[in-house]
Scaffold this motif. Sequence first.
Motif, mmCIF file in Angstrom:
data_model
loop_
_atom_site.group_PDB
_atom_site.id
_atom_site.type_symbol
_atom_site.label_atom_id
_atom_site.label_comp_id
_atom_site.label_asym_id
_atom_site.label_seq_id
_atom_site.Cartn_x
_atom_site.Cartn_y
_atom_site.Cartn_z
ATOM 1 N N GLU A 1 -8.027 -10.482 -14.115
ATOM 2 C CA GLU A 1 -7.916 -12.020 -14.102
ATOM 3 C C GLU A 1 -7.345 -12.585 -12.796
ATOM 4 O O GLU A 1 -6.013 -12.210 -12.608
ATOM 5 N N SER A 2 -7.886 -13.456 -12.490
ATOM 6 C CA SER A 2 -7.477 -13.776 -10.910
ATOM 7 C C SER A 2 -6.172 -14.630 -10.965
ATOM 8 O O SER A 2 -5.733 -15.578 -11.856
ATOM 9 N N ASP A 3 -5.279 -14.099 -10.062
ATOM 10 C CA ASP A 3 -3.927 -14.381 -9.965
ATOM 11 C C ASP A 3 -2.903 -14.263 -11.238
ATOM 12 O O ASP A 3 -2.014 -15.191 -11.364
ATOM 13 N N MET A 4 -3.372 -13.620 -11.964
ATOM 14 C CA MET A 4 -2.230 -13.099 -13.289
ATOM 15 C C MET A 4 -1.287 -12.457 -12.546
ATOM 16 O O MET A 4 -0.118 -12.605 -12.974
ATOM 17 N N TYR A 5 -1.745 -11.443 -11.705
ATOM 18 C CA TYR A 5 -0.798 -10.625 -11.135
ATOM 19 C C TYR A 5 -1.083 -10.637 -9.730
ATOM 20 O O TYR A 5 -2.187 -10.766 -9.017
ATOM 21 N N ARG A 6 -0.090 -10.516 -8.844
ATOM 22 C CA ARG A 6 -0.131 -10.111 -7.242
ATOM 23 C C ARG A 6 0.289 -8.670 -7.186
ATOM 24 O O ARG A 6 1.455 -8.320 -7.669
ATOM 25 N N MET A 7 -0.792 -7.777 -7.017
ATOM 26 C CA MET A 7 -0.522 -6.515 -6.930
ATOM 27 C C MET A 7 0.022 -5.642 -5.594
ATOM 28 O O MET A 7 -0.960 -6.043 -4.612
ATOM 29 N N LEU A 8 0.995 -5.295 -5.441
ATOM 30 C CA LEU A 8 1.655 -4.773 -4.070
ATOM 31 C C LEU A 8 1.606 -3.321 -4.022
ATOM 32 O O LEU A 8 2.231 -2.913 -4.781
ATOM 33 N N ILE A 9 0.641 -2.692 -2.994
ATOM 34 C CA ILE A 9 0.561 -1.317 -2.877
ATOM 35 C C ILE A 9 1.652 -1.057 -1.655
ATOM 36 O O ILE A 9 1.651 -1.241 -0.658
ATOM 37 N N ASN B 1 14.432 16.505 -2.550
ATOM 38 C CA ASN B 1 14.334 15.046 -2.198
ATOM 39 C C ASN B 1 13.410 14.324 -1.469
ATOM 40 O O ASN B 1 12.857 13.556 -1.512
ATOM 41 N N ARG B 2 12.798 15.385 -0.313
ATOM 42 C CA ARG B 2 11.630 15.005 0.282
ATOM 43 C C ARG B 2 10.458 14.477 -0.346
ATOM 44 O O ARG B 2 9.962 13.694 -0.251
ATOM 45 N N ASP B 3 10.185 15.388 -1.353
ATOM 46 C CA ASP B 3 9.141 15.359 -2.296
ATOM 47 C C ASP B 3 9.355 14.032 -3.109
ATOM 48 O O ASP B 3 8.429 13.159 -3.369
ATOM 49 N N LYS B 4 10.480 13.566 -3.533
ATOM 50 C CA LYS B 4 10.829 12.153 -4.192
ATOM 51 C C LYS B 4 10.745 10.821 -3.292
ATOM 52 O O LYS B 4 10.108 9.950 -3.792
ATOM 53 N N ASN B 5 10.833 11.427 -2.101
ATOM 54 C CA ASN B 5 10.551 10.112 -1.085
ATOM 55 C C ASN B 5 9.174 9.826 -0.639
ATOM 56 O O ASN B 5 8.698 8.785 -0.181
ATOM 57 N N ARG B 6 8.390 10.968 -0.887
ATOM 58 C CA ARG B 6 6.958 10.751 -0.828
ATOM 59 C C ARG B 6 6.158 9.898 -1.936
ATOM 60 O O ARG B 6 6.159 10.799 -2.978
ATOM 61 N N ARG B 7 5.994 8.840 -1.813
ATOM 62 C CA ARG B 7 5.464 8.100 -3.066
ATOM 63 C C ARG B 7 4.917 6.973 -2.924
ATOM 64 O O ARG B 7 4.838 6.336 -1.787
ATOM 65 N N LEU B 8 4.163 6.258 -3.930
ATOM 66 C CA LEU B 8 3.457 5.392 -4.003
ATOM 67 C C LEU B 8 4.041 4.289 -5.113
ATOM 68 O O LEU B 8 4.372 4.717 -6.005
ATOM 69 N N GLU B 9 4.345 3.254 -4.387
ATOM 70 C CA GLU B 9 5.200 2.100 -5.409
ATOM 71 C C GLU B 9 4.077 1.022 -5.617
ATOM 72 O O GLU B 9 3.665 0.494 -4.347
ATOM 73 N N ILE B 10 3.960 0.775 -6.788
ATOM 74 C CA ILE B 10 3.007 -0.616 -7.086
ATOM 75 C C ILE B 10 3.969 -1.559 -7.796
ATOM 76 O O ILE B 10 4.509 -1.452 -9.055
ATOM 77 N N PHE B 11 3.990 -2.639 -7.251
ATOM 78 C CA PHE B 11 4.789 -3.706 -7.867
ATOM 79 C C PHE B 11 3.716 -4.663 -8.351
ATOM 80 O O PHE B 11 2.893 -5.530 -7.760
ATOM 81 N N LEU B 12 3.991 -5.055 -9.606
ATOM 82 C CA LEU B 12 2.964 -6.151 -10.525
ATOM 83 C C LEU B 12 3.905 -7.615 -10.655
ATOM 84 O O LEU B 12 4.910 -7.602 -11.417
ATOM 85 N N VAL B 13 3.637 -8.278 -9.616
ATOM 86 C CA VAL B 13 4.208 -9.582 -9.426
ATOM 87 C C VAL B 13 3.606 -10.741 -10.193
ATOM 88 O O VAL B 13 2.393 -10.878 -9.949
ATOM 89 N N PRO B 14 4.382 -11.468 -11.206
ATOM 90 C CA PRO B 14 3.472 -12.557 -11.674
ATOM 91 C C PRO B 14 2.998 -13.572 -10.827
ATOM 92 O O PRO B 14 3.404 -13.909 -9.861
ATOM 93 N N GLY B 15 1.641 -13.903 -10.927
ATOM 94 C CA GLY B 15 0.926 -14.742 -9.940
ATOM 95 C C GLY B 15 0.894 -16.164 -10.856
ATOM 96 O O GLY B 15 1.779 -16.422 -11.820
#
Length: 225
Positions: A132-140, A197-211
């Motif tokens: 749905e358009s601009d329900m969320y702004r997804m940040l990769i 610890n290095r394994d923990k730092n290698r990651r993808l974060e996805i932020f679901l921001v209300p649009g």
Amino acid sequence: MKNRLKTLFRCLLLAVVIGAVYTVPSYSQSKGKAAHERNIQLDELSFTEMINSVPLDEKQATLIRKFQEKEARDRILKSYGLDRNGCNVETFRNKEVLLITIPASKLFLPNSTKLRPDASNLLNPLKRYLKESDMYRMLIVMHTDNTGSEGYREKITEERSTAVFDWFDRQNLDTEYLFSYAYADEMPLVENNSMSNRDKNRRLEIFLVPGETMAEQAKKGRIVF
């Protein structure tokens, strides 16, 4: 839609995000010239500004917090199973934003920028947030550890964030509000002093921001999704 790669972000993210106040115009949901102009302005925002790109009053924020916590608990966490596949889901920015963390090893083989065949199992549950358009702004947001040269670290996170963006783009979704960032080793979760610890730092974060769409629904006292 091209990958947006930002570089102006440092370790004081939480303090900056919570403390900063940004306002942007209310944009039309129509396509065409208005949508094109809106995208140009959004593309110019830094990561921190994007996190704060839709201001909320207290009524909106209260309703959205409840909705986001339920969404994390009842949808995302359940979709990842009891062991969560190493993924983590938490709230961010006063519980108004959802943050999903996926280990890079679950998405990519070592030193590879091509998604693993089974990476879709972890990305599929997130497709609904682009329907749905601009329900969320997804940040990769892609991260790595401190091994390798600076150029290598920047390159691998840029190419991996692009790979994730392109995966969503191929799913016939509305990627108008999908934004990608690469931060190399600038934002470690823990000190890079062990393999674990290095394994923990290698990651993808996805932020679901209300649009804007979610904000408008919350303004009316309801959120339909």
